[in-house]
Structure formats: structure tokens, C-alpha cells
Design an enzyme around this catalytic site. Sequence first.
Site, PDB file in Angstrom:
ATOM      1  N   VAL A  25      63.778  32.314  26.433  1.00  0.00           N
ATOM      2  CA  VAL A  25      64.941  32.278  27.316  1.00  0.00           C
ATOM      3  C   VAL A  25      64.411  32.004  28.719  1.00  0.00           C
ATOM      4  O   VAL A  25      63.658  32.797  29.273  1.00  0.00           O
ATOM      5  CB  VAL A  25      65.716  33.618  27.268  1.00  0.00           C
ATOM      6  CG1 VAL A  25      66.841  33.631  28.277  1.00  0.00           C
ATOM      7  CG2 VAL A  25      66.237  33.869  25.862  1.00  0.00           C
ATOM      8  N   ASP A  26      64.785  30.860  29.285  1.00  0.00           N
ATOM      9  CA  ASP A  26      64.215  30.427  30.566  1.00  0.00           C
ATOM     10  C   ASP A  26      65.325  30.071  31.546  1.00  0.00           C
ATOM     11  O   ASP A  26      65.798  28.937  31.587  1.00  0.00           O
ATOM     12  CB  ASP A  26      63.295  29.229  30.342  1.00  0.00           C
ATOM     13  CG  ASP A  26      62.514  28.834  31.585  1.00  0.00           C
ATOM     14  OD1 ASP A  26      62.802  29.381  32.676  1.00  0.00           O
ATOM     15  OD2 ASP A  26      61.624  27.977  31.468  1.00  0.00           O
ATOM     16  N   THR A  27      65.740  31.043  32.352  1.00  0.00           N
ATOM     17  CA  THR A  27      66.822  30.808  33.306  1.00  0.00           C
ATOM     18  C   THR A  27      66.402  29.879  34.434  1.00  0.00           C
ATOM     19  O   THR A  27      67.237  29.391  35.177  1.00  0.00           O
ATOM     20  CB  THR A  27      67.328  32.133  33.915  1.00  0.00           C
ATOM     21  OG1 THR A  27      66.231  32.790  34.545  1.00  0.00           O
ATOM     22  CG2 THR A  27      67.940  33.023  32.851  1.00  0.00           C
ATOM     23  N   GLY A  28      65.117  29.606  34.553  1.00  0.00           N
ATOM     24  CA  GLY A  28      64.635  28.686  35.583  1.00  0.00           C
ATOM     25  C   GLY A  28      64.643  27.239  35.139  1.00  0.00           C
ATOM     26  O   GLY A  28      64.430  26.339  35.945  1.00  0.00           O
TER      27      GLY A  28
END
Length: 156
Positions: A25-28
Site C-alpha cells: 500500500v503506497d499512498t505516495g
Amino acid sequence: WASQVSENRPVCKAVIQGKQLEGLVDTGADVSIIALNQWPKNWPKQKTVTGLVGIVTASEVYQSTEILHCLGPHNQESTVQPMITSIPLNLWGRDLLQQWGAEITMTATLYSPMSQKIMTKMGYIPGKGLGKNEDGIKVPIEAKINHGREGTGYPF
């Protein structure tokens, strides 16, 4: 799906075009990226003119030529046209996370770390309600002062 920030990276599974994949999970990340070694050979892709820029710039970058059907960790319907490159693991970017209704919650520490740990072990997910469908009370019940003694059974 919920994950507390810890030494472990937040990973979850998604099903893209019937194929189950695990990703970080990579919100960036603006877009989701599939590792080249996990991309099925029979799925069409094309080389892109634009590269991927992050900590390192990827040189050999592809993109799916099709918009793909995806099911999130709780079977949330979504679509994605991922990038494909040589990375060690798949990245679920904001393009999918938004469709899945992902939230980042920073809760105030109303309770001791020990009580939070106990609740988490019992299945409590921060930001969700209690109960079978996680739709119950989400905040503590506040005590209300009853100065008139009404409803207490006290004789007037």
C-alpha cells in the site's frame, strides 16, 4: 483490511483480471505498478515514453494497453491501467486506493497502549465501528450529568 504502522510494511491482496497479486500500500504513488516478473506474458503491454520517477528513475517502463478489472482486499470493484517495471514488489497506488475507499486514520491515544493492543488482538479495526459488520459505535459514549435525578428511580 487495516494495518497499523509498524516495522512490517502494509501489504494487501488484490485480484486483477482473476489473478491474485499482493502489493505494498503506497499512498505516495500516483499510479499502481506491477512487478515485471509478475505480469502475465499473455496480458498486453506497451512501452511508455514517460518514465517512472520516485526515489530511483525506472528505465524500462511499460503500461497495460487495457483498463483492467480489479477487486480490492474487501472485494471492492475497481479498474486500473497499471504501469509495469522491474521492481521487487507490486505497489498499490492512489489510483486504486481511492477506489477502494482507503483511509489513513491517526487516532488520539484515549486508551493505554496495552488496552489498544488487546482490542486489536480481539479484531478491533481503528476507525471502524464495533460489531459484526463494523458499523456500530465509532466513538466512546460520553457520560451526561443528570442534575435533576430524573430517570434514576430516586423519589422526589
